[in-house]
Design an enzyme around this catalytic site. Structure first.
Site, short mmCIF file in Angstrom:
data_model
loop_
_atom_site.label_atom_id
_atom_site.label_comp_id
_atom_site.label_asym_id
_atom_site.label_seq_id
_atom_site.Cartn_x
_atom_site.Cartn_y
_atom_site.Cartn_z
N LYS A 1 -29.72 -15.27 -25.32
CA LYS A 1 -29.26 -15.63 -24.01
C LYS A 1 -30.31 -14.89 -23.00
O LYS A 1 -30.31 -13.69 -22.65
CB LYS A 1 -27.69 -15.25 -23.57
N HIS B 1 -29.69 -17.53 -31.14
CA HIS B 1 -28.53 -16.66 -30.69
C HIS B 1 -29.01 -16.08 -29.18
O HIS B 1 -28.08 -15.47 -28.80
CB HIS B 1 -28.15 -15.78 -31.74
N ASP C 1 -38.38 -16.17 -11.51
CA ASP C 1 -39.65 -15.89 -10.76
C ASP C 1 -40.40 -14.76 -11.31
O ASP C 1 -41.19 -14.31 -10.51
CB ASP C 1 -39.50 -15.57 -9.38
N HIS D 1 -16.72 -8.80 -27.46
CA HIS D 1 -18.14 -9.63 -27.88
C HIS D 1 -19.19 -9.07 -27.63
O HIS D 1 -20.47 -9.42 -27.81
CB HIS D 1 -18.18 -10.98 -27.02
N LYS E 1 -22.30 -6.39 -27.89
CA LYS E 1 -23.30 -5.99 -29.04
C LYS E 1 -23.90 -4.63 -28.20
O LYS E 1 -25.16 -4.74 -27.55
CB LYS E 1 -24.29 -6.98 -29.07
N ASP F 1 -26.39 9.73 -28.57
CA ASP F 1 -26.77 10.70 -27.80
C ASP F 1 -26.78 10.69 -26.25
O ASP F 1 -27.32 11.77 -25.66
CB ASP F 1 -27.88 11.64 -28.25
#
Length: 478
Positions: free
Chosen positions: A219, A217, A224, A396, A398, A403
């Site tokens: 990404k 999952h 470089d 979508h 996450k 704090d």
């Protein structure tokens, strides 16, 4: 009928005694087996079994241990050199050490971080960085759609490969299945154009996927060794808000420049080596730490977890951060199915006076997961949390913020699948400025959201209550 009952009994014994799973997961599978005899066990073999998991990932685990140990020794940043300017961050040192010792996650303190919450901005920045690639481009996505956005990215990749840049593209077989995904013809065309391609857990004969429960999952893009991207956006026009089903796509992706990029580079190479049966660690040029145009000062750790991990590192970070919260916890996630420890930690935080806020999407892309999410969110509302339904398209993101000091952002949802079955990668950013930026984005989203009140939740329909309760029972296997 008696034969079916006997077969069901045998299958139940196999599930109970031949798999080391937590009791909640075992009971969920037994419930499914009770309602769907025989077929339930077939589903278990596809989605739930882990008989070969240790052997499947053992080689990958050994390689990970060796390479991360070598990387840690060569790194110019060591624990004893760590100097934290913000005294409030001292209480997170134990978490930093846990990530270093348990996940080989090197703590880096010279990073510049930029967050993107809109797909157009994210892909504009990505294309700009790809254009400036001089040595290599490493790109890994769970989903790559063969649409206009990918065509634009592919043109840059092919042109860069022709210029002598090493270009590698890694994708997940399950995420890219179907007519809109990356098939044999596309892989052949890319390879002939000089782009190296690898597929994570490819299907047998191009059709039969026996390991669909283990999904990469992640990404990740590394350019470089100087610039890295990670977050929630996959490649597809729906992530630009062009899919009428989902509407506007609200997500979070970050661009990092600094020594944390080297950790991202290692993470990509580990996955590439496993999928491509290659060994990019022999290429020293891929791990030469470059000089950075921007001198950042943000502390970042790249953490990853999956079925090959000794510990559920990202889940443990979520749990530890929740326990350490003294003032506030902000969570945005498309799927909210916490395990018992995280559920209890959140309830304790709420009842201890911590300002807990949770935001979920208004529409399901996976109905069973969505109704289970509503059940757990409802419990948080009843305990006193402020929970919101994002109404302006699909949420979508996450992201967990604690704090106004530390945020954990990346690919991992707040659900059991992300904790134990998916291969995920997150960045823990120990920086007040970045965290406050994430919280400000959350607060801006409130203007496009509906607050879930206790009265509204208590007055939901009987049908909705039944959906939630049934899906909650299945939550350990969703």
């Amino acid at each position: 009928m008696e034969q079916i009952l006997f077969i069901n009994l045998i299958f139940s014994v196999l599930i109970i005694f031949f798999q080391r799973k937590d009791p909640a997961t075992v009971w969920a599978w037994l419930l499914l087996l009770y309602f769907i005899p025989v077929l339930g066990f077939a589903l278990y073999l596809i989605f739930g079994q882990g008989l070969r998991k240790e052997r499947m990932f053992r080689a990958k685990e050994i390689e990970s241990e060796l390479k991360y140990a070598a990387f840690k020794q060569k790194s110019s940043i060591y624990r004893e050199e760590l100097k934290i300017c913000d005294p409030e961050l001292d209480r997170f040192k134990r978490l930093m050490l846990y990530n270093l010792n348990e996940g080989k996650a090197v703590l880096t303190d010279n990073n510049d971080v930029r967050a993107y919450t809109d797909g157009k901005d994210k892909f504009r920045a990505l294309l700009n960085e790809l254009e400036h690639a001089e040595s290599y481009i490493h790109m890994q996505y769970y989903i790559i759609r063969r649409d206009g956005l990918w065509e634009e990215i592919e043109r840059v990749l092919v042109r860069k490969a022709a210029e002598g840049v090493e270009v590698r593209v890694l994708f997940d077989s399950m995420g890219c299945r179907g007519r809109s995904g990356i098939g044999r013809a596309e892989k052949k065309r890319l390879t002939e154009s000089g782009v190296q391609v690898a597929e994570f857990f490819p299907a047998i004969m191009g059709k039969l996927q026996l390991r669909m429960n283990y999904r990469n999952h992640r990404k990740i893009v590394v350019i470089d060794g100087r610039t890295g991207f990670l977050g929630g956006f996959n490649i597809g026009e729906e992530y630009l808000g062009r899919d009428p089903k989902f509407g506007y796509w609200r997500d979070t992706h970050i661009r990092v420049e600094g020594s944390a990029v080297t950790s991202l580079a290692v993470r990509f190479v580990l996955d590439w080596n496993f999928a491509a049966k290659d060994n990019l660690f022999l290429k020293d040029s891929l791990f030469q730490i470059p000089s950075y145009k921007k001198r950042g000062d943000k502390l970042v750790q790249i953490i990853s977890s999956g079925p090959d991990s000794a510990s559920p590192l990202i889940r443990d970070n979520y749990l530890r951060l929740i326990h350490m919260a003294a003032r506030s916890i902000y969570i945005q996630t498309p799927y909210f199915i916490p395990d018992e420890d995280i559920r209890s930690a959140l309830l304790i935080a709420i009842r201890s006076g911590v300002d807990v806020r949770i935001m979920i999407p208004c529409k399901p892309d996976h109905p069973f997961v969505y109704w289970a999410t509503c059940s757990y969110v409802g419990e948080m509302v009843e305990a006193g949390a402020k929970c919101y339904i994002y109404d302006n398209g699909f949420l979508h993101t996450k992201c967990l913020c604690v704090d106004s000091l530390v945020c954990c952002v990346g690919t991992a949802n707040m659900d059991i699948r992300s904790f134990s079955l998916n291969f995920e990668v997150n960045a823990v950013i120990y920086d007040a400025g970045t965290t406050k930026h994430m919280i400000e984005s959350f607060r801006q989203d409130i203007a496009f959201s509906t607050l879930i009140t206790r009265s509204a939740y208590k007055n939901r329909s009987l049908l909705l209550r039944a959906k939630e309760q049934f899906c909650r029972l299945l939550s350990p296997i969703l």
